[in-house]
Design a protein around this motif. Structure first.
Motif, mmCIF file in Angstrom:
data_model
loop_
_atom_site.group_PDB
_atom_site.id
_atom_site.type_symbol
_atom_site.label_atom_id
_atom_site.label_comp_id
_atom_site.label_asym_id
_atom_site.label_seq_id
_atom_site.Cartn_x
_atom_site.Cartn_y
_atom_site.Cartn_z
ATOM 1 N N CYS A 259 -4.923 3.244 -11.561
ATOM 2 C CA CYS A 259 -4.648 2.685 -10.319
ATOM 3 C C CYS A 259 -4.174 3.406 -9.280
ATOM 4 N N ILE B 14 -2.860 1.551 -6.650
ATOM 5 C CA ILE B 14 -2.026 0.726 -6.355
ATOM 6 C C ILE B 14 -1.124 0.467 -7.799
ATOM 7 N N LYS C 111 -5.110 -7.085 -4.656
ATOM 8 C CA LYS C 111 -4.941 -5.723 -5.139
ATOM 9 C C LYS C 111 -6.133 -4.914 -4.947
ATOM 10 N N SER D 186 -6.061 -1.542 -2.566
ATOM 11 C CA SER D 186 -6.483 -0.497 -3.063
ATOM 12 C C SER D 186 -7.528 0.215 -2.155
ATOM 13 N N ASN E 158 -7.899 3.755 -0.126
ATOM 14 C CA ASN E 158 -8.982 4.742 -0.477
ATOM 15 C C ASN E 158 -9.827 4.914 0.605
#
Length: 104
Positions: free
Chosen positions: A73, A75, A87, A91, A95
């Motif tokens: 991941c 994060i 989350k 993320s 990205n």
């Protein structure tokens, strides 16, 4: 965040060599012993306690799943199912610079 320091393991022919080389005293196959979490192999199915980094809820997951979450991941946080959308937003911001990929 990893909470468990030790996990209960059972001696078997597959793990004997690893744990004896780390200084654990072998008793008999099938006997249980306490192993430090940092001594577990990357593919270990041992259950460890992890705290959600968002709501501090305690989770019990396999050690290999815990490592996989951190390695794969963007994060580097653990989360429960309830906090997964938070989350995902973080993320996506890293990205794609948006909270939802449909905004791209």
């Amino acid at each position: 965040m990893l909470i468990s320091e030790y996990v209960e393991m059972k001696w078997n022919p597959r793990n004997k060599k690893q744990y004896v080389s780390l200084g654990y005293k072998f008793t008999n196959y099938g006997d249980t012993f306490k192993a430090k979490v940092e001594d577990l192999s990357k593919g270990s199915h041992a259950i460890v306690e992890v705290a959600c980094d968002y709501c501090d809820k305690l989770l019990k997951i396999e050690y290999r799943s815990y490592l996989k979450q951190l390695e794969n991941c963007v994060i580097k946080k653990n989360c429960c199912r309830k906090c997964q959308p938070i989350k995902n937003k973080e993320s996506n911001l890293v990205n794609y610079s948006v909270e939802n990929v449909m905004q791209v």
